[in-house]
Write an enzyme that holds these catalytic residues in place. Sequence first.
Site, PDB file in Angstrom:
ATOM      1  N   ASP A  21      49.085 -63.433 -33.561  1.00 13.99           N
ATOM      2  CA  ASP A  21      49.425 -64.695 -34.319  1.00 13.99           C
ATOM      3  C   ASP A  21      49.760 -64.469 -35.517  1.00 13.99           C
ATOM      4  O   ASP A  21      48.777 -63.856 -36.326  1.00 13.99           O
ATOM      5  CB  ASP A  21      48.031 -65.779 -34.076  1.00 13.99           C
ATOM      6  N   GLU A 116      53.863 -66.110 -32.065  1.00 16.65           N
ATOM      7  CA  GLU A 116      52.622 -66.106 -31.211  1.00 16.65           C
ATOM      8  C   GLU A 116      52.927 -65.638 -29.668  1.00 16.65           C
ATOM      9  O   GLU A 116      53.774 -66.225 -29.186  1.00 16.65           O
ATOM     10  CB  GLU A 116      51.947 -67.559 -31.402  1.00 16.65           C
TER      11      GLU A 116
END
Length: 467
Positions: A21, A116
């Site tokens: 992320d 992500e």
Amino acid sequence: MSVRSGIIRGVRGHPAILHLDMDAFYAAVEQRAKPSLRGKPVVVGGLGPRGVVATASYEARTYGVHSAMPVAQARARCPNAAYLTPRFGLYRQVSDTVMELLAELSPLVEPLSLDEAFVDLAVGGAAVTTEEALTTGRALRARIRAATGLSGSVGLAGSKMLAKIASEQAKPDGLVLIAPGTEREFLAPMSVRVLPGVGPATDRALRRAGIGTVAEAAAAGKEELVRLLGQAQGVAVHTMAQGVDDRPVVAERDAKSVSVEDTFDTDLTDRPLVRAQVDRLAGRCAERLRTAGRSARTVVLKVRGHDFTTLTRSETLRGPTDEPAVIREAAARLLEGVDTTAGVRLLGVGVTALAGYTQEDLFAQRSQTPGGHAATAPPEPPAPAQPPPSAVRRWLPGLDVRHVKHGPGWVQGSGVGRVTVRFEQPGSQPGRVRTFSMDDPELEPGEPLPLPAQPLPSDGEGRPESL
């Protein structure tokens, strides 16, 4: 309270799943591209009356600014931040660089958004040792920083749910690995809010029953959770509290649909804000669709209420499209048939019936009625006279410009016939600010410049690792 250890069903016995992320991605890209903004609060999002925050830098988050917050509220909390229009073309370029690095680790990469993704490090069922996983995570973070100058947080675990929770714990700019056999101990003291889909309403219902942590939710048992939350949500919370998650990493190329969704910290009750969120999600969905090189014929709206009741509505277009305006308008039509007055905790926009070509008759698609029938096209009006340059230019904060004499820069603000520009570029020193007339013939819209690479970080840069 003691927590039982051992093998968990659906969780591999080795940390084979990596979750990356990127940290405050849109805002971080803007800070990297605009030297004068480094270390300062930056908010990226829609800047109109119904604008919503897409991403806030960590400097802005200290003032309580967060994603999905109305920009007007963010301005009240952090008036001195730089409020910028998104530049999705640049974000996609940086995302492509990051995703290429992930693809070098494994053919099984599942992007969730531009910033992500999940990666399965154990292709073919081969075991991954803790040291191998740590080495891979460290090298990935270093290579991302070297290629983009940005930081990403990495979680490593035996399942997707645990890897994502680990990356959240690693933020910002860290790495967390959940060692095999320690999953329940890792989850036990955490708030139930770490479990996917557990928002404020579920949290309140559980806390009224004396359940605040994952360990307490696991100990409560399935029957009690079903009694408190209802069948679907109760079973889901019980399963997740046990650490169970057997979902595989699915490569993007195998996807039969594209979708994006957000769960909100506070239930949305303001109808204009709900509309703005649907519009934003539809735009993100269209971006993902285009990134995948696909088009779609069916638009799907997902609405989850405060009581976890989930509604889906869909509309099939006359032909496949990847046009953001078409997808936005279809999603808006679908929303008109949904009552949101009781509060909305999750919204999602997706597309299905994917194709490799696009319907050219965009007018016919955008003219459909909610029932799916195309409206009759009116006669095409005569082309209007060409408006003056000042009428067609929109100098939105954050967008790129180029001046004949001063070179590349970006818009800091505009109004009352004037536009203020800071002349700097990625890798330069903070630049000077100049103001021009909006119709200055020497000032033109520009294109984003690529982010410069930077040397590999030295040992110890970033947050300490956790196991």
